[in-house]
Design an enzyme around this catalytic site. Structure first.
Site, mmCIF file in Angstrom:
data_model
loop_
_atom_site.group_PDB
_atom_site.id
_atom_site.type_symbol
_atom_site.label_atom_id
_atom_site.label_comp_id
_atom_site.label_asym_id
_atom_site.label_seq_id
_atom_site.Cartn_x
_atom_site.Cartn_y
_atom_site.Cartn_z
ATOM 1 C CG MET A 190 -1.899 -1.196 1.160
ATOM 2 S SD MET A 190 -3.439 -0.932 2.026
ATOM 3 C CE MET A 190 -2.865 -0.713 3.691
ATOM 4 C CG LEU A 249 7.084 1.269 -0.863
ATOM 5 C CD1 LEU A 249 7.741 0.918 -2.194
ATOM 6 C CD2 LEU A 249 6.138 0.157 -0.427
ATOM 7 C CG HIS A 257 7.089 -2.137 2.022
ATOM 8 N ND1 HIS A 257 6.968 -1.031 2.836
ATOM 9 C CD2 HIS A 257 5.882 -2.733 2.019
ATOM 10 C CE1 HIS A 257 5.722 -0.958 3.302
ATOM 11 N NE2 HIS A 257 5.049 -1.990 2.834
ATOM 12 C CD GLN A 268 -6.103 -3.583 2.763
ATOM 13 O OE1 GLN A 268 -5.960 -3.999 1.615
ATOM 14 N NE2 GLN A 268 -5.159 -3.749 3.679
ATOM 15 N N GLY A 302 4.946 -10.075 4.164
ATOM 16 C CA GLY A 302 5.701 -10.004 5.414
ATOM 17 C C GLY A 302 4.981 -10.732 6.544
ATOM 18 C CD GLN A 350 -2.085 -8.694 4.539
ATOM 19 O OE1 GLN A 350 -2.929 -7.841 4.603
ATOM 20 N NE2 GLN A 350 -0.832 -8.429 4.194
ATOM 21 C CB VAL A 393 12.395 -5.706 8.302
ATOM 22 C CG1 VAL A 393 13.626 -4.821 8.397
ATOM 23 C CG2 VAL A 393 12.564 -6.753 7.204
ATOM 24 C CB SER A 415 4.462 -0.420 10.720
ATOM 25 O OG SER A 415 3.193 0.083 10.361
HETATM 26 O O1 PAF Z 1 -0.211 -5.745 3.712
HETATM 27 C C1 PAF Z 1 -0.585 -4.805 2.974
HETATM 28 O O2 PAF Z 1 0.112 -3.819 2.753
HETATM 29 C C2 PAF Z 1 -1.963 -4.891 2.334
HETATM 30 O O3 PAF Z 1 -2.879 -5.502 3.178
HETATM 31 C C3 PAF Z 1 -1.937 -5.588 0.951
HETATM 32 C C4 PAF Z 1 -1.517 -7.034 1.066
HETATM 33 C C5 PAF Z 1 -0.981 -4.843 0.029
HETATM 34 C C6 PAF Z 1 -3.331 -5.550 0.341
HETATM 35 O O4 PAF Z 1 -3.788 -4.237 0.177
#
Ligand code: PAF
Length: 282
Positions: A30, A33, A37, A61, A147, A153, A176, A185
Site C-alpha cells: 500500500m 515503503l 518492503h 480493507q 511479510g 493476513q 524487519v 510499519s
Molecule cells: O499488507 C498490505 O500492505 C496490504 O494488506 C496488501 C496485502 C498490500 C493488500 O492491500
C-alpha cells in the site's frame, strides 16, 4: 523500471515478459515503503526474472474512514526506493481502475478470519482478499511475497490461494525491525517522537516474554505481556493472543501446539500497531 497505472498497460508489459519465458514475482503493497518492503522486493528480485510491485491503498480493507484518509501516500519516494532495489514494474492504479464497479464478493476463511484482526476490524480481510485476488488475476505471478508482521493476513492469503486454486507460491518473509526493535510499519511515520518512544514497549515486552515463557505457563505469559502494555501510559491494548500458528486459534498450554505465536494489536495514541513473536516452531 516502468510505472503503469492501468491493468491493460500492465498486461501488455507482462505478456511480453511471459512470452520470453521469464518468471514473475509480485510484491503487493500500500506504498509508504520502508526497509521491510525493500526486503520483500530484494527477495523477489533474487528469485524471479521480473519483479512487479503494486502500490495501492485499498479502500475496501479499511473499516475506519479516518484511517484510510490518514494512511501515508508517498508514490514518488516509493518509486525511487523501488528503482534502487531493482523492481521491474510499479503498478500504481487508481481506485476506479481496481474497482470499476463495486466488488460484492464475500469470502469466508473461517475460523482464520473470525479472530484477532478479523474480530476487531470487521470486513478487513474480505477487502484484503478482494484486492489481493484482483492483483493475482492482473499479474499472474509465479510467486508473491508477504511479510510475517501481518501474520494473520499471511495465513488468510494462503487459504485464499488454496480456495481459489491459484497456481502461485506464497513466500513468507521475516519481520524487519528498526535497530531498537520496533517492527517496521508504514504507520510508524504517523507516530510523534514521544509515541515512537512508547511504541518500543511493544517489541521489548514481546522479546522479554520469550524468556519469561521458558519458566512460566501460557496464561501467565499472556498476563505478563498484557500487564506490561497496560502499565505504559499512551498505549491501549486491543488484544494479545497466544495462538496455534497454523489455525490461529487460542491455545491454553505450551504443549498444545508445535507452532506457537503471540499476536498483539494496540493503539499508540491514535496509531494502530501490530506485532508478533514466535514462541515455538518445531
Ligand atoms: O499488507 C498490505 O500492505 C496490504 O494488506 C496488501 C496485502 C498490500 C493488500 O492491500
Amino acid at each position: 523500471m516502468k510505472v503503469v497505472t492501468t491493468k491493460n498497460g500492465l498486461k501488455s508489459i507482462l505478456d511480453t515478459f511471459r512470452g520470453e519465458g521469464r518468471s514473475i514475482g509480485l510484491v503487493p503493497t500500500m506504498g509508504a515503503l520502508h526497509e521491510g518492503h525493500a526486503s520483500l522486493v530484494r527477495r523477489s528480485v533474487r528469485e524471479n526474472d521480473v519483479t512487479v510491485v503494486s502500490v495501492f491503498v485499498n479502500p475496501t480493507q479499511f473499516n475506519d474512514k479516518n484511517d484510510l484518509k490518514n494512511y501515508p501516500r508517498t508514490l514518488e519516494a516509493d518509486c525511487v526506493l523501488l528503482g534502487k532495489e531493482g523492481a521491474s514494474v510499479v503498478f500504481a492504479p487508481s481506485v476506479e481502475e481496481m474497482y470499476p464497479e463495486e466488488d460484492t464478493r464475500v469470502f469466508s476463511f473461517a475460523p482464520l478470519d473470525t479472530v484477532m484482526e478479523g474480530a476487531c476490524r470487521p470486513g478487513h480481510f474480505n477487502g484484503v482478499a478482494q484486492i489481493v485476488s484482483k492483483l493475482f488475476y492482473a499479474v499472474e505471478p509465479d510467486r508473491a511475497y508477504f511479510g510475517e508482521k501481518d501474520f494473520q493476513q499471511l495465513a488468510i492469503i494462503r487459504e485464499m490461494v488454496r480456495q481459489l486454486e491459484l497456481p502461485l507460491q506464497i513466500v513468507p518473509c521475516p519481520i524487519v525491525r528498526e535497530a531498537d526493535g520496533l517492527a517496521m510499519s508504514s504507520r510508524n511515520t504517523l507516530l510523534s517522537a514521544e509515541e515512537r518512544e512508547r511504541a518500543l514497549t511493544i517489541s521489548r515486552t514481546l522479546f522479554s516474554s520469550l524468556d519469561y515463557a521458558k519458566s512460566n505457563a501460557l496464561d501467565a505469559t499472556m498476563a505478563f505481556v498484557e500487564d506490561a502494555i497496560n502499565a505504559t501510559p499512551g498505549l491501549e491494548l486491543e488484544y494479545y493472543r497466544i495462538v496455534d500458528g497454523n489455525t490461529l486459534q487460542d491455545i491454553s498450554s505450551w504443549d498444545e501446539s508445535e507452532y506457537v505465536v503471540g499476536c498483539i494489536a494496540l493503539f499508540c495514541g491514535k496509531v494502530r500497531l501490530i506485532d508478533n513473536i514466535v514462541y515455538k516452531n518445531n
